[in-house]
Design a protein around this motif. Structure first.
Motif, PDB file in Angstrom:
ATOM      1  N   LYS A  45      31.977  45.031  28.380  1.00 23.48           N
ATOM      2  CA  LYS A  45      32.582  45.730  29.703  1.00 23.48           C
ATOM      3  C   LYS A  45      34.003  44.906  30.179  1.00 23.48           C
ATOM      4  N   ILE A  46      34.843  45.599  30.860  1.00 27.59           N
ATOM      5  CA  ILE A  46      35.994  45.121  31.304  1.00 27.59           C
ATOM      6  C   ILE A  46      36.120  45.117  32.750  1.00 27.59           C
ATOM      7  N   LEU A  47      36.484  43.977  33.244  1.00 29.92           N
ATOM      8  CA  LEU A  47      36.401  43.690  34.866  1.00 29.92           C
ATOM      9  C   LEU A  47      38.173  43.636  35.140  1.00 29.92           C
ATOM     10  N   GLN A  48      38.336  43.981  36.400  1.00 35.38           N
ATOM     11  CA  GLN A  48      39.369  43.919  37.150  1.00 35.38           C
ATOM     12  C   GLN A  48      39.736  42.370  37.713  1.00 35.38           C
ATOM     13  N   GLY A  49      40.901  41.630  36.956  1.00 34.32           N
ATOM     14  CA  GLY A  49      41.425  40.421  37.575  1.00 34.32           C
ATOM     15  C   GLY A  49      42.128  40.466  38.904  1.00 34.32           C
ATOM     16  N   ASN A  50      42.465  39.390  39.268  1.00 36.42           N
ATOM     17  CA  ASN A  50      43.223  39.253  40.736  1.00 36.42           C
ATOM     18  C   ASN A  50      44.582  39.738  40.622  1.00 36.42           C
ATOM     19  N   ASN A  51      45.286  39.582  39.484  1.00 38.07           N
ATOM     20  CA  ASN A  51      46.667  39.804  39.484  1.00 38.07           C
ATOM     21  C   ASN A  51      47.094  40.932  38.269  1.00 38.07           C
ATOM     22  N   GLN A  52      46.374  41.906  38.297  1.00 41.11           N
ATOM     23  CA  GLN A  52      46.423  43.087  37.559  1.00 41.11           C
ATOM     24  C   GLN A  52      46.054  42.783  36.060  1.00 41.11           C
ATOM     25  N   GLU A  53      45.328  41.724  35.811  1.00 42.34           N
ATOM     26  CA  GLU A  53      44.896  41.280  34.539  1.00 42.34           C
ATOM     27  C   GLU A  53      43.634  42.083  34.236  1.00 42.34           C
ATOM     28  N   LYS A  64      25.188  32.947  27.649  1.00 47.15           N
ATOM     29  CA  LYS A  64      26.678  32.544  27.498  1.00 47.15           C
ATOM     30  C   LYS A  64      27.647  33.984  27.059  1.00 47.15           C
ATOM     31  N   PHE A  65      28.655  34.033  27.819  1.00 45.55           N
ATOM     32  CA  PHE A  65      29.669  35.165  27.811  1.00 45.55           C
ATOM     33  C   PHE A  65      30.905  34.543  27.555  1.00 45.55           C
ATOM     34  N   LEU A  66      31.596  35.344  26.566  1.00 44.06           N
ATOM     35  CA  LEU A  66      32.846  35.051  25.990  1.00 44.06           C
ATOM     36  C   LEU A  66      33.744  35.909  26.841  1.00 44.06           C
ATOM     37  N   ILE A  67      34.913  35.376  27.525  1.00 42.53           N
ATOM     38  CA  ILE A  67      35.745  36.127  28.521  1.00 42.53           C
ATOM     39  C   ILE A  67      37.309  36.277  27.931  1.00 42.53           C
ATOM     40  N   ALA A  68      37.866  37.300  27.506  1.00 48.87           N
ATOM     41  CA  ALA A  68      39.169  37.289  27.210  1.00 48.87           C
ATOM     42  C   ALA A  68      40.066  37.994  28.358  1.00 48.87           C
ATOM     43  N   VAL A  69      40.958  37.065  28.670  1.00 55.40           N
ATOM     44  CA  VAL A  69      41.938  37.798  29.817  1.00 55.40           C
ATOM     45  C   VAL A  69      43.260  38.055  29.239  1.00 55.40           C
ATOM     46  N   TYR A  70      43.637  39.348  29.435  1.00 51.14           N
ATOM     47  CA  TYR A  70      44.747  40.031  28.923  1.00 51.14           C
ATOM     48  C   TYR A  70      45.570  41.055  29.938  1.00 51.14           C
ATOM     49  N   LYS A  71      46.528  41.281  29.583  1.00 54.52           N
ATOM     50  CA  LYS A  71      47.408  42.239  30.462  1.00 54.52           C
ATOM     51  C   LYS A  71      47.815  43.558  29.638  1.00 54.52           C
ATOM     52  N   GLU A  72      47.710  44.592  30.166  1.00 59.97           N
ATOM     53  CA  GLU A  72      48.250  45.756  29.451  1.00 59.97           C
ATOM     54  C   GLU A  72      49.785  45.880  30.306  1.00 59.97           C
ATOM     55  N   SER A  91      29.008  35.461  39.296  1.00 59.15           N
ATOM     56  CA  SER A  91      30.364  35.489  39.981  1.00 59.15           C
ATOM     57  C   SER A  91      31.167  36.552  39.412  1.00 59.15           C
ATOM     58  N   LEU A  92      31.068  36.673  38.030  1.00 60.72           N
ATOM     59  CA  LEU A  92      32.092  37.650  37.600  1.00 60.72           C
ATOM     60  C   LEU A  92      31.588  39.294  37.840  1.00 60.72           C
ATOM     61  N   ASN A  93      30.596  39.495  37.834  1.00 58.19           N
ATOM     62  CA  ASN A  93      29.776  40.656  38.187  1.00 58.19           C
ATOM     63  C   ASN A  93      30.255  41.321  39.823  1.00 58.19           C
ATOM     64  N   LYS A  94      30.905  40.115  40.531  1.00 57.72           N
ATOM     65  CA  LYS A  94      31.373  40.600  41.788  1.00 57.72           C
ATOM     66  C   LYS A  94      32.787  41.434  41.641  1.00 57.72           C
ATOM     67  N   ARG A  95      33.262  41.531  40.631  1.00 58.50           N
ATOM     68  CA  ARG A  95      34.652  42.018  40.278  1.00 58.50           C
ATOM     69  C   ARG A  95      34.329  43.713  39.946  1.00 58.50           C
ATOM     70  N   THR A  96      35.447  44.349  40.153  1.00 56.87           N
ATOM     71  CA  THR A  96      35.219  45.641  39.996  1.00 56.87           C
ATOM     72  C   THR A  96      35.135  45.951  38.330  1.00 56.87           C
ATOM     73  N   ILE A  97      34.178  46.799  37.988  1.00 56.99           N
ATOM     74  CA  ILE A  97      34.211  47.263  36.397  1.00 56.99           C
ATOM     75  C   ILE A  97      35.201  48.324  36.376  1.00 56.99           C
ATOM     76  N   VAL A  98      36.121  48.022  35.327  1.00 56.16           N
ATOM     77  CA  VAL A  98      37.125  49.229  34.996  1.00 56.16           C
ATOM     78  C   VAL A  98      36.833  49.957  33.828  1.00 56.16           C
ATOM     79  N   TRP A  99      35.869  49.355  32.940  1.00 61.71           N
ATOM     80  CA  TRP A  99      35.343  50.020  31.522  1.00 61.71           C
ATOM     81  C   TRP A  99      34.007  49.362  31.336  1.00 61.71           C
TER      82      TRP A  99
END
Length: 100
Positions: A45-53, A64-72, A91-99
């Protein structure tokens, strides 16, 4: 420099400078470069970050989960910011899911 395509078909760059940053800050990721890149191209899945990432999430062990933080940046360019392993998925699951 490595390039992988996000689920939005946008090329995401992993520069040598970013790779050094990731492995210096998160030594547990040494040797996991291609797993990080695959997390961007084939995330659970892809989650929304705080600063458009965006935060690509991939389960790598039962807790255990691997998180890759990126910007388009545009439809033709993006870049990897950082990556890390976490067990704190709640804590990550509180973010908006974008995909998906």
């Amino acid at each position: 420099m490595e390039i992988i395509y996000s689920v939005n078909k946008i090329p995401i760059r992993l520069t040598d400078e970013r790779w050094v940053h990731i492995t210096e800050e998160h030594c547990e990721l040494v040797g996991r470069k291609y797993e990080i890149l695959e997390t961007i191209s084939k995330p659970d899945k892809i989650l929304q970050g705080n600063n458009q990432e965006l935060l690509a999430v991939k389960k790598v062990e039962s807790t255990k989960f691997l998180i890759a933080v990126y910007k388009e940046l545009t439809e033709f360019d993006g870049f990897l910011i950082t990556a890390f392993l976490t067990r704190r998925i709640n804590s990550l699951n509180k973010r908006t899911i974008v995909w998906p």
